[in-house]
Motif scaffolding. Structure first.
Motif, PDB file in Angstrom:
ATOM      1  N   ASP A  90       0.875  -1.326   0.091  1.00 26.54           N
ATOM      2  CA  ASP A  90      -0.129  -0.126  -0.090  1.00 26.54           C
ATOM      3  C   ASP A  90       0.783   1.370   0.023  1.00 26.54           C
ATOM      4  O   ASP A  90       1.981   1.449   0.606  1.00 26.54           O
ATOM      5  CB  ASP A  90      -0.773  -0.035   1.236  1.00 26.54           C
ATOM      6  CG  ASP A  90      -1.887  -1.220   1.252  1.00 26.54           C
ATOM      7  OD1 ASP A  90      -2.443  -1.681   0.260  1.00 26.54           O
ATOM      8  OD2 ASP A  90      -1.909  -1.704   2.255  1.00 26.54           O
ATOM      9  N   ARG A  91       0.455   2.096  -0.903  1.00 29.53           N
ATOM     10  CA  ARG A  91       1.245   3.608  -0.613  1.00 29.53           C
ATOM     11  C   ARG A  91       0.167   4.542  -1.211  1.00 29.53           C
ATOM     12  O   ARG A  91      -0.938   4.685  -1.673  1.00 29.53           O
ATOM     13  CB  ARG A  91       2.450   3.387  -1.743  1.00 29.53           C
ATOM     14  CG  ARG A  91       2.165   3.210  -2.914  1.00 29.53           C
ATOM     15  CD  ARG A  91       3.428   2.854  -3.807  1.00 29.53           C
ATOM     16  NE  ARG A  91       4.556   3.868  -3.688  1.00 29.53           N
ATOM     17  CZ  ARG A  91       5.647   3.533  -3.099  1.00 29.53           C
ATOM     18  NH1 ARG A  91       5.875   2.126  -2.704  1.00 29.53           N
ATOM     19  NH2 ARG A  91       6.703   3.998  -2.774  1.00 29.53           N
ATOM     20  N   LEU A  92       0.806   5.952  -0.841  1.00 28.99           N
ATOM     21  CA  LEU A  92       0.114   7.060  -1.040  1.00 28.99           C
ATOM     22  C   LEU A  92       0.885   7.616  -2.296  1.00 28.99           C
ATOM     23  O   LEU A  92       2.062   7.789  -2.088  1.00 28.99           O
ATOM     24  CB  LEU A  92      -0.060   8.028  -0.091  1.00 28.99           C
ATOM     25  CG  LEU A  92      -1.204   7.737   1.169  1.00 28.99           C
ATOM     26  CD1 LEU A  92      -0.985   8.725   2.233  1.00 28.99           C
ATOM     27  CD2 LEU A  92      -2.676   7.556   0.784  1.00 28.99           C
ATOM     28  N   VAL A  93       0.163   8.139  -3.252  1.00 30.83           N
ATOM     29  CA  VAL A  93       0.755   8.940  -4.538  1.00 30.83           C
ATOM     30  C   VAL A  93       0.232  10.265  -4.645  1.00 30.83           C
ATOM     31  O   VAL A  93      -1.071  10.261  -4.686  1.00 30.83           O
ATOM     32  CB  VAL A  93       0.621   7.934  -5.679  1.00 30.83           C
ATOM     33  CG1 VAL A  93       1.367   8.646  -6.717  1.00 30.83           C
ATOM     34  CG2 VAL A  93       1.621   6.649  -5.467  1.00 30.83           C
ATOM     35  N   SER A 107      -3.283   0.227  -3.825  1.00 27.91           N
ATOM     36  CA  SER A 107      -3.366  -1.170  -2.993  1.00 27.91           C
ATOM     37  C   SER A 107      -3.232  -2.049  -3.931  1.00 27.91           C
ATOM     38  O   SER A 107      -3.409  -1.819  -5.177  1.00 27.91           O
ATOM     39  CB  SER A 107      -4.247  -1.167  -1.874  1.00 27.91           C
ATOM     40  OG  SER A 107      -5.521  -1.283  -2.861  1.00 27.91           O
ATOM     41  N   ALA A 108      -3.047  -3.409  -3.461  1.00 26.80           N
ATOM     42  CA  ALA A 108      -3.022  -4.417  -4.492  1.00 26.80           C
ATOM     43  C   ALA A 108      -4.263  -4.582  -5.397  1.00 26.80           C
ATOM     44  O   ALA A 108      -5.194  -4.807  -4.913  1.00 26.80           O
ATOM     45  CB  ALA A 108      -3.102  -5.918  -3.639  1.00 26.80           C
ATOM     46  N   GLY A 109      -3.786  -4.015  -6.572  1.00 26.21           N
ATOM     47  CA  GLY A 109      -4.767  -4.460  -7.863  1.00 26.21           C
ATOM     48  C   GLY A 109      -5.834  -3.021  -7.767  1.00 26.21           C
ATOM     49  O   GLY A 109      -7.024  -3.202  -8.523  1.00 26.21           O
ATOM     50  N   ARG A 110      -5.703  -2.325  -6.905  1.00 27.86           N
ATOM     51  CA  ARG A 110      -6.563  -0.972  -6.876  1.00 27.86           C
ATOM     52  C   ARG A 110      -5.877   0.327  -6.609  1.00 27.86           C
ATOM     53  O   ARG A 110      -4.982   0.535  -5.877  1.00 27.86           O
ATOM     54  CB  ARG A 110      -7.389  -1.438  -5.346  1.00 27.86           C
ATOM     55  CG  ARG A 110      -8.814  -0.673  -5.560  1.00 27.86           C
ATOM     56  CD  ARG A 110      -9.667  -1.264  -4.441  1.00 27.86           C
ATOM     57  NE  ARG A 110     -10.951  -0.692  -4.786  1.00 27.86           N
ATOM     58  CZ  ARG A 110     -11.793  -1.093  -3.934  1.00 27.86           C
ATOM     59  NH1 ARG A 110     -11.702  -1.449  -2.713  1.00 27.86           N
ATOM     60  NH2 ARG A 110     -13.077  -0.202  -4.417  1.00 27.86           N
ATOM     61  N   ILE A 111      -6.552   1.261  -7.446  1.00 25.62           N
ATOM     62  CA  ILE A 111      -6.291   2.758  -7.271  1.00 25.62           C
ATOM     63  C   ILE A 111      -7.525   3.466  -6.736  1.00 25.62           C
ATOM     64  O   ILE A 111      -8.488   3.502  -7.625  1.00 25.62           O
ATOM     65  CB  ILE A 111      -5.548   3.198  -8.589  1.00 25.62           C
ATOM     66  CG1 ILE A 111      -4.557   2.350  -9.095  1.00 25.62           C
ATOM     67  CG2 ILE A 111      -5.441   4.640  -8.444  1.00 25.62           C
ATOM     68  CD1 ILE A 111      -4.132   2.704 -10.437  1.00 25.62           C
ATOM     69  N   THR A 112      -7.595   4.292  -5.959  1.00 26.33           N
ATOM     70  CA  THR A 112      -8.537   5.023  -5.529  1.00 26.33           C
ATOM     71  C   THR A 112      -8.191   6.613  -5.282  1.00 26.33           C
ATOM     72  O   THR A 112      -7.234   6.900  -4.393  1.00 26.33           O
ATOM     73  CB  THR A 112      -9.004   4.327  -3.885  1.00 26.33           C
ATOM     74  OG1 THR A 112      -9.069   2.987  -4.050  1.00 26.33           O
ATOM     75  CG2 THR A 112     -10.129   5.061  -3.621  1.00 26.33           C
TER      76      THR A 112
END
Length: 149
Positions: A90-93, A107-112
């Motif tokens: 997990d990371r913030l961008v 996160s794994a397989g997901r961009i929110t």
């Protein structure tokens, strides 16, 4: 009409005849190409070939870096402003698209999309987000170059 395949066994037999003739004489040692002193020349040839291949690898790596730097730098529409790891996956961008900055959660397989910033955050060029491995590698290379006179 003879073909290559029909002549091949004859050529192999003709090249093996001298060795067979020497083997038939019991007291005489068999002369092999390695025993005739060609081993040093072959070793030099193998080393030169190895150096040539290693040199080609370095030249191609250098060219690849140069070609990647030629691409359009200022014409990128989407820029990575900052990145922060929260965990192993997990990371913030913080991404800038045009004049708008968006905080994304990866996160794994997901961009929110988490938040759209009203005022853009200005980050100095030295603090711009780089992957941890690349950043660590540059630090190590910088230390090595500083140590050398």
């Amino acid at each position: 009409m003879t073909t290559l395949y029909s002549r091949l066994p004859m050529a192999l037999l003709a090249s093996a005849l001298p060795l067979l003739a020497q083997a038939a004489e019991p007291g005489k040692p068999i002369a092999t190409p390695m025993a005739e002193g060609h081993m040093g020349g072959q070793l030099v040839q193998v080393l030169l070939g190895l150096l040539l291949v290693i040199g080609m690898i370095f030249v191609l790596a250098w060219l690849l870096r140069r070609v990647q730097q030629i691409g359009p730098r200022g014409g990128q529409v989407i820029k990575l402003v900052a990145s922060q790891a929260l965990g192993p996956r997990d990371r913030l961008v913080l991404v800038q698209v045009g004049s708008e900055q968006i905080l994304l959660g990866l996160s794994a397989g997901r961009i929110t999309p988490l938040h759209t910033l009203k005022e853009p955050v200005h980050v100095a060029d030295t603090e711009a987000a780089t992957p941890e491995f690349a950043q660590r590698l540059m630090e190590l290379l910088g230390k090595d170059q500083k140590d050398k006179p």
